[in-house]
Design an enzyme around this catalytic site. Structure first.
Site, PDB file in Angstrom:
ATOM      1  N   LYS A  13       0.820  -1.224   0.000  1.00 44.22           N
ATOM      2  CA  LYS A  13       0.000   0.000   0.000  1.00 44.22           C
ATOM      3  C   LYS A  13       0.846   1.263   0.000  1.00 44.22           C
ATOM      4  CE  LYS A  13      -2.381  -0.256   3.774  1.00 44.22           C
ATOM      5  NZ  LYS A  13      -2.062  -1.451   4.507  1.00 44.22           N
ATOM      6  N   ARG A  88      -9.731   1.608   8.659  1.00 44.71           N
ATOM      7  CA  ARG A  88      -9.291   0.243   8.940  1.00 44.71           C
ATOM      8  C   ARG A  88     -10.362  -0.554   9.667  1.00 44.71           C
ATOM      9  NH1 ARG A  88      -3.384   0.900   8.834  1.00 44.71           N
ATOM     10  NH2 ARG A  88      -2.420  -1.137   9.002  1.00 44.71           N
ATOM     11  N   ARG A 127      11.372  -6.627   4.827  1.00 44.87           N
ATOM     12  CA  ARG A 127      11.040  -5.203   4.687  1.00 44.87           C
ATOM     13  C   ARG A 127      11.963  -4.332   5.538  1.00 44.87           C
ATOM     14  NH1 ARG A 127       5.161  -2.454   4.900  1.00 44.87           N
ATOM     15  NH2 ARG A 127       5.098  -2.844   7.136  1.00 44.87           N
TER      16      ARG A 127
HETATM   17  P1  ADP Z   1       0.735  -1.747   7.731  1.00 38.86           P
HETATM   18  O1  ADP Z   1      -0.341  -1.408   6.768  1.00 38.86           O
HETATM   19  O2  ADP Z   1       1.952  -2.256   7.073  1.00 38.86           O
HETATM   20  O3  ADP Z   1       0.277  -2.600   8.875  1.00 38.86           O
HETATM   21  P2  ADP Z   1       0.767   0.988   8.771  1.00 38.86           P
HETATM   22  O4  ADP Z   1       1.976   1.796   8.716  1.00 38.86           O
HETATM   23  O5  ADP Z   1      -0.387   1.381   7.908  1.00 38.86           O
HETATM   24  O6  ADP Z   1       1.271  -0.476   8.456  1.00 38.86           O
HETATM   25  O7  ADP Z   1       0.237   0.896  10.269  1.00 38.86           O
HETATM   26  C1  ADP Z   1       1.045   0.496  11.335  1.00 38.86           C
HETATM   27  C2  ADP Z   1       0.221   0.354  12.614  1.00 38.86           C
HETATM   28  O8  ADP Z   1      -0.380   1.622  12.957  1.00 38.86           O
HETATM   29  C3  ADP Z   1      -0.976  -0.608  12.508  1.00 38.86           C
HETATM   30  O9  ADP Z   1      -0.601  -1.944  12.743  1.00 38.86           O
HETATM   31  C4  ADP Z   1      -1.913  -0.050  13.589  1.00 38.86           C
HETATM   32  O10 ADP Z   1      -1.496  -0.460  14.873  1.00 38.86           O
HETATM   33  C5  ADP Z   1      -1.680   1.450  13.502  1.00 38.86           C
HETATM   34  N1  ADP Z   1      -2.673   2.114  12.620  1.00 38.86           N
HETATM   35  C6  ADP Z   1      -2.429   2.679  11.404  1.00 38.86           C
HETATM   36  N2  ADP Z   1      -3.564   3.168  10.867  1.00 38.86           N
HETATM   37  C7  ADP Z   1      -4.543   2.915  11.754  1.00 38.86           C
HETATM   38  C8  ADP Z   1      -5.945   3.140  11.786  1.00 38.86           C
HETATM   39  N3  ADP Z   1      -6.596   3.735  10.763  1.00 38.86           N
HETATM   40  N4  ADP Z   1      -6.649   2.732  12.876  1.00 38.86           N
HETATM   41  C9  ADP Z   1      -6.037   2.129  13.895  1.00 38.86           C
HETATM   42  N5  ADP Z   1      -4.732   1.857  13.934  1.00 38.86           N
HETATM   43  C10 ADP Z   1      -3.977   2.231  12.884  1.00 38.86           C
END
Ligand code: ADP
Ligand code: ZN
Length: 215
Positions: A13, A88, A127
């Protein structure tokens, strides 16, 4: 162009979000990046978010929704944006509908990047991420420069705290339980476009380009 990106952790993503942000000259809004920068500078939000992130759990909605709402209301989002990592949960998607309604805006497309779990687990182990500029790498598929150096800014790349295998497994469970229902949510309103996330980044990029081409 107003785009939402969906996909499991490690689906690519973030990499595709950077492309889309360049093509359409729209801001890339990554909730994960926002949390990580708050963790780095030890803000109150960062301290609270870290407890969840390190366990592979979602940060609670009450800490997440306002951040996104404030960001979307900044003037650079008027013409478009790409949301990476938000929504999410179905609750977050409903809140996003409300925020956009108030802005008088609409999502153009929800791009879902599909990757099998087994492939994700292999990928995550390789990664690496630049702690300074956020650029992501993979030791085999998209390596940094010799000596683990970021191509973009020269910093040494690192493995993310939450990319350890146990945490990856929990993040996948969290994804299937809480985030996957969004596929149906956006299918129902005919916004969903799915592309296959392949190990070859250029191929995935060209699929994404094709998928957005008609929009
Ligand atoms: P990935 O998609 O690789 O898991 P991200 O960088 O998008 O990584 O997110 C890392 C962490 O941040 C997630 O595992 C979660 O704990 C938190 N996070 C990110 N976006 C959200 C969201 N919209 N709601 C809740 N937690 C979030
Ligand atoms: Zn860098």
């Amino acid at each position: 162009m107003k785009v939402v990106l969906l996909g499991a952790p490690g689906s690519g993503k973030g990499t595709q979000a950077v492309n889309i942000s360049d093509w359409y000259e729209i801001p890339h809004i990554s909730t994960g990046d926002i949390f990580r920068s708050n963790i780095k500078s030890s803000t109150e939000l960062g301290k609270k978010a870290k407890e969840y992130i390190d366990k592979g759990l979602l940060v609670p909605d009450e800490l997440t929704i306002d951040i996104v709402s404030n960001r979307l209301n900044q003037s650079d989002c008027k013409e478009g944006f790409i949301l990476d990592g938000f929504p999410r949960t179905v609750n977050q998607a409903e809140k996003l509908d409300g925020i956009l309604k108030e802005m008088g805006a609409n999502i153009d497309v929800v791009l879902n990047i599909e990757v099998e779990d087994s492939q994700i687990i292999t990928r995550m182990a390789g990664r690496r991420v630049c702690p300074k500029c956020g650029m992501s790498y993979h030791i085999d598929y998209n390596p940094p420069l010799e000596g683990d150096i970021c191509k973009n800014c020269g910093e040494t790349v690192v493995q993310r705290e939450d990319d350890k295998e146990e945490t990856v497994l929990q993040r996948l469970t969290t994804y299937h339980k809480q985030t996957e229902p969004l596929i149906e949510y956006y299918e129902k309103v005919k916004k969903l476009v799915t592309v296959k996330g392949q190990d070859n980044i250029e191929e995935t990029t060209s699929c994404v380009k094709k998928a957005l081409g008609g929009i």
